[in-house]
Design an enzyme around this catalytic site. Structure first.
Site, mmCIF file in Angstrom:
data_model
loop_
_atom_site.group_PDB
_atom_site.id
_atom_site.type_symbol
_atom_site.label_atom_id
_atom_site.label_comp_id
_atom_site.label_asym_id
_atom_site.label_seq_id
_atom_site.Cartn_x
_atom_site.Cartn_y
_atom_site.Cartn_z
ATOM 1 N N LYS A 1 54.136 41.238 33.771
ATOM 2 C CA LYS A 1 53.117 42.414 33.240
ATOM 3 C C LYS A 1 51.037 42.541 33.270
ATOM 4 C CE LYS A 1 49.924 40.543 29.444
ATOM 5 N NZ LYS A 1 49.103 41.532 29.584
ATOM 6 N N GLU B 1 45.521 29.751 36.572
ATOM 7 C CA GLU B 1 44.491 29.856 37.089
ATOM 8 C C GLU B 1 43.514 30.833 36.652
ATOM 9 O OE1 GLU B 1 44.039 29.444 40.179
ATOM 10 O OE2 GLU B 1 46.489 29.043 41.336
ATOM 11 N N CYS C 1 37.085 35.320 40.608
ATOM 12 C CA CYS C 1 37.104 34.493 39.910
ATOM 13 C C CYS C 1 36.174 33.715 40.630
ATOM 14 C CB CYS C 1 38.366 33.600 40.032
ATOM 15 S SG CYS C 1 39.617 34.380 41.331
ATOM 16 N N GLU D 1 30.540 31.681 32.703
ATOM 17 C CA GLU D 1 31.250 32.334 33.474
ATOM 18 C C GLU D 1 30.565 34.403 33.685
ATOM 19 O OE1 GLU D 1 34.826 33.525 34.072
ATOM 20 O OE2 GLU D 1 34.957 33.378 36.404
#
Ligand code: NAD
Length: 476
Positions: free
Chosen positions: A175, A248, A282, A379
């Protein structure tokens, strides 16, 4: 690129599946709708899982060599469509078509990964073999794996999951993110000609589809890459049938520049460590700590370097930094910049977002904000970077570790012994010294703390798609 004329379909049981309801996909450089993709219903997902379950018996029984050869053929077939896929990728993702961190790089790296992972073999270990006992340990596939992917590296991160899941003998339901489904749907089409029906399914829809997957009683494993907030939801829903999970998640990576670093040498590298892919990585440098002895010179160099970077539509061959990928992220980064401005912090570059079409944000550098500023603690995942002054190494290590995240970090300078001793004290899964975000198929990658559970890549990543199984034979 304007509206695409081709139709995009999901891949379920080796066949094209479309739906009446669709989800629009935008080009972030001009905010036009370039395509509509299927919006899977729960029934569509059930069909995909059922097909994957049915295909599992045969796929898990063929030799690993045969599965590896299919993966190699898959990689070769993708490379043949490289140009079309790279263009499609730029249109949906915004990433520049050229340059070091380009759409071509995404496609090429995914294919490279696929080939390297295809060469791995799961060991069969004899733990004990004596007169009375043979004890053997080996690895068996889990069943149906649900692979949920974010929008920042939609093809590469999908391949990090697809290749080990299939090699280990699982069947898959992939997905992509609703923001970047197009290239993955095309790759699903390519897979139809290579893998037996049901082995490789691709479904698209909105975020609820991800949740249905994590709750699905007949999916055995979820490998998820995305934000920490969503990762927590995934972990909760996965409890329904004790799914195996690899998560992750987000990061807030610190780069620490030592007092002996040469600003001229490290600034270009740190610029790209922070801003490649419009800072949507990331493991991008998201907090940059610079020793007070070189802080002013470093900041000047950084400012100068930033001036010459062309930002624009990724289709323009000169562009090195594209737009932010989607409106949600664009608004979030703008809010962080406004917050920094409202606290009176000095903005040395950028800081003003023009009101024009496309999700463009200038490279914004925030000069020495306080440790509790939002731009430091959150972040950003977009082109705003706090550069922070420090005076001693214990202090900077404490600051770098003062976060719930633990993905990666980096240390920059000439004294490698010092750099290494700092690296050992950073609470992250990876630390680079004098380089950043180097990720390799043979090196395990995963987050500490709230940046994730488990690892991807390497033989360790492959084992995450297996159960360990022991057979003990009593001889006497
Ligand atoms: P996101 O969490 O919003 O979405 C990720 C995926 O999860 C998408 O496919 C989304 O549709 C799906 N999803 C959304 N809600 C869900 C739910 N309730 N259950 C299951 N699936 C759901 O993340 P994003 O905005 O697409 O990606 C950016 C984030 O990903 C950043 O935090 C970034 O640091 C992180 N990321 C981590 C890594 C890594 O390897 N650690 C790599 C890339 C990105």
């Amino acid at each position: 690129m304007n509206t695409l004329t081709r139709e995009f379909s999901m891949t379920i049981n080796g066949k094209a599946v479309t739906t009446e309801q669709t989800v629009p996909v935008l080009n972030p450089a001009n905010e036009t709708v370039i395509a509509q993709v299927p919006k899977a219903s729960q029934q569509d997902l059930n069909n995909a899982v059922k097909a994957a379950r049915a295909a599992f018996t045969a796929w898990s029984a063929v030799s690993i060599e045969e599965r590896a050869s299919k993966l190699e053929a898959f990689s070769d077939a993708i490379i043949q469509q490289r140009e079309e896929l790279a263009n499609l990728f730029t249109a949906e993702m915004g990433r520049p078509i050229n340059g070091g961190f380009s759409s071509y790089m995404e496609i090429d790296s995914a294919c490279h990964w696929c080939k390297v992972i295809a060469r791995y073999r799961l060991p069969r270990e004899i733990i004990e073999d004596n007169e009375s006992h043979t004890i053997e340990r080996y690895y068996t596939p889990l069943g149906v794996a649900g692979l949920i992917v974010p929008w920042n590296f939609p093809v590469l991160l999908a391949m990090w999951k697809i290749a080990p899941a299939l090699l280990a003998g699982n069947t898959i339901v992939v997905k992509p993110s609703p923001y970047t489904p197009l290239t993955t749907l095309r790759i699903g089409e390519i897979a139809r000609d290579i893998f037996p029906a049901g082995v490789f399914n691709v479904v698209t829809g909105e975020n609820e589809l991800g949740q249905w997957m994590t709750e699905h009683p007949d999916i055995n494993k979820i490998s998820f890459t995305g934000s920490t907030a969503t990762g927590k939801k995934v972990l909760q829903s996965a409890a329904v049938n004790l799914k195996r999970v690899t998560l992750e998640l987000g990061g807030n990576d610190a780069a620490i520049v030592l007092e002996d670093a040469d600003p001229k040498e490290v600034v270009p590298k740190l610029f790209w460590a922070a801003f490649s892919n419009t800072a949507q990585i990331c493991v991008a440098t998201k907090r940059l700590y610079v020793h007070e002895k070189i802080y002013d010179e470093f900041l000047d160099e950084f400012k100068q370097y930033t001036k010459n970077i062309p930002i624009g539509d990724g289709m323009n061959p000169d562009t090195l930094i594209g737009p932010v990928q989607n409106k949600m992220q664009y608004e979030k980064v703008k809010a962080l910049i406004e917050d920094a401005k409202s606290t009176g912090t000095n903005i040395v570059c950028g800081g003003t977002v023009e009101d024009k079409t496309g999700y463009f944000i200038p490279i914004t550098i925030v000069d020495n904000p306080p440790e509790d500023a939002r731009v430091v603690t959150e972040e950003a995942f977009g082109p705003v970077l706090p550069v922070i002054k420090y005076s001693n190494y214990d202090e900077v290590i404490t600051k770098a570790n003062n976060t719930d995240y633990g993905l990666a970090g980096s240390v920059w300078g000439k004294d490698l012994n010092l750099a290494r001793s700092i690296a050992e004290r950073l609470e992250t899964g990876t630390v680079w010294i004098n380089e950043a975000h180097i990720l390799l198929p043979n090196v395990p990658f995963g987050g500490h703390k709230q940046s994730g559970i488990g690892v991807e890549n390497s033989i360790e990543g492959l084992k995450e798609y297996t159960n360990t199984k022991t057979i003990m034979i009593k001889k006497k």
